[in-house]
Write a protein that holds these residues in place. Structure first.
Motif, PDB file in Angstrom:
ATOM      1  N   GLN A 112      -3.182  10.874  -7.813  1.00  0.00           N
ATOM      2  CA  GLN A 112      -2.313   9.776  -7.404  1.00  0.00           C
ATOM      3  C   GLN A 112      -2.044   9.892  -5.914  1.00  0.00           C
ATOM      4  N   LEU A 113      -1.957   8.744  -5.275  1.00  0.00           N
ATOM      5  CA  LEU A 113      -1.672   8.686  -3.846  1.00  0.00           C
ATOM      6  C   LEU A 113      -0.537   7.699  -3.605  1.00  0.00           C
ATOM      7  N   GLU A 115       1.019   4.431  -2.089  1.00  0.00           N
ATOM      8  CA  GLU A 115       0.348   3.132  -1.929  1.00  0.00           C
ATOM      9  C   GLU A 115      -0.317   2.990  -0.566  1.00  0.00           C
ATOM     10  N   ARG A 118      -3.485   4.942  -0.775  1.00  0.00           N
ATOM     11  CA  ARG A 118      -4.419   4.408  -1.769  1.00  0.00           C
ATOM     12  C   ARG A 118      -5.152   3.195  -1.217  1.00  0.00           C
ATOM     13  N   GLU A 122      -9.205   2.892  -0.242  1.00  0.00           N
ATOM     14  CA  GLU A 122     -10.070   1.833  -0.768  1.00  0.00           C
ATOM     15  C   GLU A 122     -10.826   1.132   0.364  1.00  0.00           C
TER      16      GLU A 122
END
Length: 146
Positions: A112-113, A115, A118, A122
């Protein structure tokens, strides 16, 4: 005898790390906010990194060790020095081939990162093969079972 030291740069010293990156022909930047750290050997910068506050932890970027200074533990030493007082999570993105280096320093693949990271990962993964890793900096690495 080699004189190795680790130093946090002030904002006024920011150009020193920028110059090191240029000298190494790297696209890395020392701009923006965040703590800049360097390793100096005999007074010359031989490694650098940036640590930026993000969410409830930090994002480590821009780790670079001069070609002639590699394989002497300088990158590991710099990361260890920078993170020894941190009690918040630290994340980084790396090429998969560097994962074992970071695992030896206690980083694990991040499930998990925050936001901010994340969405950035991406975007970066559209053009690069990157892995997200993280650790609680004050904890010793947990050995993996075979």
């Amino acid at each position: 005898m080699t004189d190795l030291s680790f130093l946090r740069l002030t904002d006024m010293q920011r150009p020193l790390l920028a110059g090191f990156y240029r000298e190494q022909r790297s696209a890395m930047r020392a701009s923006g906010e965040g703590q800049l750290w360097v390793a100096r050997r005999n007074g010359k910068i031989v490694a650098g990194l940036k640590l930026t506050s993000i969410a409830h932890g930090h994002w480590l970027t821009g780790l670079l060790v001069a070609h002639e200074a590699r394989l002497f533990g300088i990158g590991s030493g710099l990361i260890g020095h920078v993170l020894k007082a941190e009690i918040a999570p630290v994340w980084l993105f790396c090429e998969p081939g560097l994962a074992r280096f970071y695992e030896r320093l206690g980083f694990l693949e991040a499930e998990q990162l925050p936001e901010q990271l994340r969405s950035r990962l991406e975007r970066y993964q559209r053009s690069k093969n990157l892995l997200a890793m993280g650790k609680l900096a004050h904890l010793e690495p947990i050995p993996r079972r075979s």
